[in-house]
Design a protein around this motif. Structure first.
Motif, mmCIF file in Angstrom:
data_model
loop_
_atom_site.group_PDB
_atom_site.id
_atom_site.type_symbol
_atom_site.label_atom_id
_atom_site.label_comp_id
_atom_site.label_asym_id
_atom_site.label_seq_id
_atom_site.Cartn_x
_atom_site.Cartn_y
_atom_site.Cartn_z
ATOM 1 N N UNK A 275 0.813 -1.215 0.000
ATOM 2 C CA UNK A 275 0.000 0.000 0.000
ATOM 3 C C UNK A 275 0.848 1.268 0.000
ATOM 4 N N UNK A 276 2.148 1.087 -0.240
ATOM 5 C CA UNK A 276 3.037 2.249 -0.380
ATOM 6 C C UNK A 276 3.374 2.417 -1.857
ATOM 7 N N UNK A 277 3.477 3.663 -2.322
ATOM 8 C CA UNK A 277 3.731 3.880 -3.757
ATOM 9 C C UNK A 277 5.211 3.723 -4.134
ATOM 10 N N UNK A 278 5.466 3.421 -5.397
ATOM 11 C CA UNK A 278 6.844 3.369 -5.907
ATOM 12 C C UNK A 278 7.128 4.683 -6.636
ATOM 13 N N UNK A 279 8.019 5.486 -6.096
ATOM 14 C CA UNK A 279 8.214 6.851 -6.593
ATOM 15 C C UNK A 279 9.438 7.022 -7.479
ATOM 16 N N UNK A 280 10.359 6.048 -7.467
ATOM 17 C CA UNK A 280 11.551 6.190 -8.316
ATOM 18 C C UNK A 280 12.028 4.798 -8.723
ATOM 19 N N UNK A 281 12.954 4.729 -9.685
ATOM 20 C CA UNK A 281 13.420 3.400 -10.094
ATOM 21 C C UNK A 281 14.238 2.721 -9.001
ATOM 22 N N UNK A 282 14.806 3.534 -8.104
ATOM 23 C CA UNK A 282 15.525 2.925 -6.975
ATOM 24 C C UNK A 282 14.577 2.054 -6.146
ATOM 25 N N UNK A 283 13.284 2.414 -6.160
ATOM 26 C CA UNK A 283 12.305 1.612 -5.398
ATOM 27 C C UNK A 283 12.259 0.165 -5.907
ATOM 28 N N UNK B 32 -3.850 3.310 4.064
ATOM 29 C CA UNK B 32 -2.496 3.532 3.552
ATOM 30 C C UNK B 32 -2.539 4.406 2.315
ATOM 31 N N UNK B 33 -1.363 4.866 1.859
ATOM 32 C CA UNK B 33 -1.327 5.779 0.723
ATOM 33 C C UNK B 33 -1.946 5.198 -0.559
ATOM 34 N N UNK C 14 20.150 -3.943 18.333
ATOM 35 C CA UNK C 14 18.977 -3.282 18.888
ATOM 36 C C UNK C 14 18.462 -2.342 17.807
ATOM 37 N N UNK C 15 17.172 -2.130 17.806
ATOM 38 C CA UNK C 15 16.621 -1.214 16.801
ATOM 39 C C UNK C 15 15.398 -0.512 17.354
ATOM 40 N N UNK C 16 15.005 0.563 16.656
ATOM 41 C CA UNK C 16 13.889 1.382 17.140
ATOM 42 C C UNK C 16 12.541 0.731 16.877
ATOM 43 N N UNK C 17 11.527 1.322 17.456
ATOM 44 C CA UNK C 17 10.171 0.773 17.357
ATOM 45 C C UNK C 17 9.493 1.308 16.089
ATOM 46 N N UNK C 18 9.004 0.427 15.222
ATOM 47 C CA UNK C 18 8.230 0.932 14.075
ATOM 48 C C UNK C 18 6.988 1.686 14.553
ATOM 49 N N UNK C 19 6.435 2.501 13.703
ATOM 50 C CA UNK C 19 5.242 3.278 14.042
ATOM 51 C C UNK C 19 4.013 2.367 13.881
ATOM 52 N N UNK C 20 3.638 1.734 14.988
ATOM 53 C CA UNK C 20 2.545 0.750 14.911
ATOM 54 C C UNK C 20 1.200 1.382 14.616
ATOM 55 N N UNK C 21 1.063 2.680 14.927
ATOM 56 C CA UNK C 21 -0.201 3.363 14.580
ATOM 57 C C UNK C 21 -0.323 3.439 13.057
ATOM 58 N N UNK C 22 0.804 3.720 12.397
ATOM 59 C CA UNK C 22 0.795 3.752 10.921
ATOM 60 C C UNK C 22 0.456 2.364 10.374
#
Ligand SMILES: [Fe+2]
Ligand SMILES: [Fe+2]
Length: 325
Positions: A120-128, A283-284, A266-274
């Motif tokens: 549900x996320x868009x592809x905005x460039x060829x790097x995507x 989603x977008x 160790x890593x940060x917490x994803x945005x679970x609300x998103x």
């Protein structure tokens, strides 16, 4: 597993047989008795997986006509076609559980069944295209390799072939990114910008944290799931860090650091609300993805009708030939 009181003797025997199969880490096959909840869980999971493969063709298909070279176009076409094949194997596996592909497609296009939040996320460039291969197919591999040992035979066997193709997808993504980071400054910046957008949604592909994943324990007890969401997410983070270093890109997480005690990052917490919002349909690109799939399904109605008419004609002819002269 709880045994309800209204079960009859033979059904208890069947249930004991099923429990023995699971306990011995053997495969349950379509002909075998299985608890209704096991069947329903598998249908939901396999359908969701099949839908993800099919919907996942859209963000990448978006770039086929704009691929920067014939070589890149051929690679992308083949990759998107592989995803269609994965969807087909998986719908076929779901059908062994007594559902119809048509019914599953209806549920997808009426948003009654879900697919992976990532698409549900868009592809905005060829790097995507490179980053999807590297991170999204990479996360899919972490999730799916253990499914090759899933207790349900047809799903496990479909996953063996799918995983081989997914690892090829991941390599093609990495190879594209490697070419880009060794290109111009603008190309390198394009890769970094893409990694910044896809990193967190990739972590969300493993589902909610374990303490917020109510169905996981039952799926693990049934041998459908082999590792928890957080275990798989950790594996993915640990796998991605050296690969990011090889590419010379930064993963957008200031809390990402090696933990010597845990021998893991160790890593940060994803945005679970998103995550929850995207899963719930906000989603977008949710509306666009489902509308596109619905349109494609409607436009294909004549093909299904023609195939059915042909199959009916063949069957009628075969019946005529059976009549003794
Ligand atoms: Fe796939
Ligand atoms: Fe893939």
């Amino acid at each position: 597993m709880t045994v309800t009181e209204d079960r009859t003797g033979p059904e208890l025997d069947l249930e004991a047989g099923f429990d023995r199969t699971i306990g011995a880490d053997q495969r349950v096959e379509p002909r075998d008795w299985m608890p209704e909840a096991y069947r329903k869980t598998l249908i939901r999971q396999i359908a969701q997986h099949a839908h993800s493969e099919i919907i996942g063709m859209q963000p990448e298909g978006n770039w086929i006509l704009r691929a920067p070279s014939l070589r890149r176009k051929a690679i992308l076409l083949a990759k998107v076609q592989d995803e269609a094949g994965h969807g087909m194997y998986l719908y076929a596996a779901a059908e062994t559980l007594g559902v119809d592909r048509e019914e599953l497609t209806e549920k997808l296009i009426s948003s009654k069944q879900k697919y992976s939040s990532i698409f549900n996320y868009p592809t905005l460039s060829y790097a995507d295209i490179g980053v999807i291969g590297w991170l999204v197919d990479g996360a899919a591999i972490c999730n799916q390799v253990p499914l090759c040992r899933c207790s349900y035979g047809p799903y496990a066997r479909a996953m063996v072939r799918i995983c081989k193709e997914e690892s090829f997808h991941q390599r093609q993504g990495f190879e594209l990114l490697l070419a880009m980071v060794n290109g111009t400054d603008a190309q390198k910046a394009m890769v970094q910008e893409s990694v910044d957008r896809w990193w967190w949604p990739s972590l969300m592909m493993f589902g909610p944290p374990d303490d917020d994943s109510p169905n996981s324990a039952q799926s693990m007890a049934w041998g459908i799931k082999r590792h928890t969401n957080d275990e798989l997410r950790q594996r993915f983070v640990d796998m991605s860090v050296p690969q990011a270093a090889a590419l010379g890109v930064t993963l957008p997480d200031p809390e990402l650091v090696w933990n010597e005690d845990r021998k893991s990052h160790d890593y940060g917490e994803p945005d679970w609300a998103e995550f929850k919002a995207v899963i719930a349909g906000s989603g977008p690109a949710n509306a666009q993805r489902v509308a596109h799939r619905r349109r494609a399904h409607e436009n294909g109605a004549w093909v299904r009708e023609a195939a059915q008419a042909y199959a009916d004609k063949q069957a009628a002819r075969a019946r005529e030939q059976e009549v003794p002269a």
